[in-house]
Design an enzyme around this catalytic site. Structure first.
Site, PDB file in Angstrom:
ATOM      1  N   GLY A   1    -101.696   4.172  35.046  1.00 16.04           N
ATOM      2  CA  GLY A   1    -101.221   4.070  33.672  1.00 16.04           C
ATOM      3  C   GLY A   1    -102.209   3.321  32.804  1.00 16.04           C
ATOM      4  N   ASN A   2    -101.696   2.505  31.905  1.00 19.95           N
ATOM      5  CA  ASN A   2    -102.506   1.759  30.951  1.00 19.95           C
ATOM      6  C   ASN A   2    -103.590   0.927  31.633  1.00 19.95           C
ATOM      7  OD1 ASN A   2    -103.470   0.211  28.845  1.00 19.95           O
ATOM      8  ND2 ASN A   2    -101.492  -0.566  28.201  1.00 19.95           N
ATOM      9  N   GLN A   3    -103.182   0.009  32.495  1.00 18.11           N
ATOM     10  CA  GLN A   3    -104.157  -0.841  33.187  1.00 18.11           C
ATOM     11  C   GLN A   3    -104.803  -0.134  34.380  1.00 18.11           C
ATOM     12  OE1 GLN A   3    -105.586  -3.778  32.727  1.00 18.11           O
ATOM     13  NE2 GLN A   3    -104.510  -4.282  30.836  1.00 18.11           N
TER      14      GLN A   3
ATOM     15  N   GLN B   1     -92.018  -2.565  41.251  1.00 20.81           N
ATOM     16  CA  GLN B   1     -93.005  -2.996  42.251  1.00 20.81           C
ATOM     17  C   GLN B   1     -92.372  -3.362  43.587  1.00 20.81           C
ATOM     18  OE1 GLN B   1     -95.791  -5.985  40.992  1.00 20.81           O
ATOM     19  NE2 GLN B   1     -96.452  -4.827  39.190  1.00 20.81           N
TER      20      GLN B   1
ATOM     21  N   HIS C   1    -100.291  -9.191  37.132  1.00 18.32           N
ATOM     22  CA  HIS C   1     -99.212 -10.022  36.605  1.00 18.32           C
ATOM     23  C   HIS C   1     -98.463 -10.548  37.819  1.00 18.32           C
ATOM     24  CE1 HIS C   1     -96.150 -11.662  34.088  1.00 18.32           C
ATOM     25  NE2 HIS C   1     -95.250 -10.721  34.284  1.00 18.32           N
TER      26      HIS C   1
END
EC number: 1.1.1.86
Length: 330
Positions: A26-28, A86, A108
């Site tokens: 995705g984004n990261q 997760q 994170h």
């Protein structure tokens, strides 16, 4: 003050013979995976077959597979899927492949700090967290620069966890800008606090309250939107580039006087006490438990809150006004 590391403090050779498995494109995941690949490292991607992200990873030239296959094959498993899923993915697909000597990695620390994921003793557990969205991580890397990042070591089974974290940070371009050392606890608790009380929760609530105050006083919604929403970007951009003092130098004396005399009466000691209460909820794990429970029960409350805000007058007026701003479409 936090310790800061740069390119000269990190060695990419540490990762040359390692297989890095990125779980989530995705984004990261997309940005970090592409940067690592361009840095000459071995990267595979875990995604859900048939999804747009699976296809995007293939089109970007990656070998794509399931999370279980990637965890089995990878030496470093970087989990870059949403916090709320997760734990489930780790237990079902990754946990059994976390053999001694491997590295479990995050951007994170939510699931490690709040113990939704419990890594076995023989593996390193580290974090490399870019302080910017994925598109910026990728864009700055491509320009020869980078986005600053945080690193943290939760478990150092091999004695080389920090070397791995610094090398990974260098691989995504973060060491070009600066890598700050922190802890999982500090990263998670400050991140959640910032999101809830200032960046997202605090900002959106302040914006809505200002908009509603003007509309309820009889002013046109369009005027309220311009003053309480549209012009916020100007102020935030100035603060981002020059700090609070730089912003105040750029605005009028009238605006600055209003800032200094009225602002502290709006966000006062009572507000700060509420912020402290919010921080304690984060520190105690109450917020994390609430959020995980909300997802487990189908997000009924979350979806109701989303729907309520979707129908707010500020959204209707904002959509109409933004539609008139052709430059926003570019």
């Amino acid at each position: 003050m936090a310790k800061v590391y740069y390119d000269g403090d990190a060695n990419l050779e540490v990762l040359k013979d390692k297989m890095i498995a990125i779980v989530g494109f995705g984004n990261q995941g997309g940005a970090q995976g592409q940067n690592l690949k361009d840095s000459g490292l071995n990267v595979i991607i875990a995604e859900v077959e048939g999804t747009p992200n699976w296809k995007a990873a293939q089109e970007a030239g990656f070998e794509v597979m399931t999370a279980a296959e990637a965890a089995k094959k990878g030496d470093i498993i970087q989990i870059l899927i949403p916090d709320e899923v997760q734990g489930k993915v780790y237990k079902e697909s990754i946990k059994r492949y976390m053999k001694p000597g491997k590295t479990l990695m995050f951007s994170h620390g939510f699931n490690i700090h709040f113990k939704a994921i419990k890594a076995p003793k023989g593996v390193d557990v580290i974090m490399v967290a870019p302080k910017g969205p994925g598109f910026m991580v990728r864009e700055t890397y491509s320009q020869g620069a980078g986005v600053p990042a945080l690193i943290a070591i939760y478990q150092d089974a091999t004695g080389k966890a920090k070397e791995t974290a610094l090398a990974y940070a260098k691989g995504i371009g973060a060491a070009r800008a600066g890598v700050f050392e922190t802890t999982f606890k500090e990263e998670v608790e400050t991140d959640l606090f910032g999101e809830q009380t200032v960046l997202c929760g605090g900002c959106t609530s302040l914006v809505k309250a200002g908009f509603e105050t003007l509309v309820e006083a009889g002013y046109q919604p369009e005027m309220a939107y311009f003053e309480c929403v549209h012009e916020l970007k100007l102020i935030v951009d100035l603060i981002y580039k020059q700090g609070l003092l730089g912003m105040r130098k750029a605005i009028s004396n009238t605006a600055e006087y209003g800032d200094l005399t009225v602002g502290p009466k709006i966000v006062d000691d009572k507000t700060k006490k509420k912020m402290q209460k919010a921080l304690k909820r984060i520190q105690s794990g109450a917020f994390a438990r609430e959020w995980l429970k909300e997802n487990k029960e189908g997000c009924k409350n979350f979806n109701e809150l989303r729907a309520k805000d979707k129908n707010h007058l500020i959204e209707k007026v904002g959509a109409e006004l933004r539609g008139m701003m052709s430059w926003l479409k570019k």
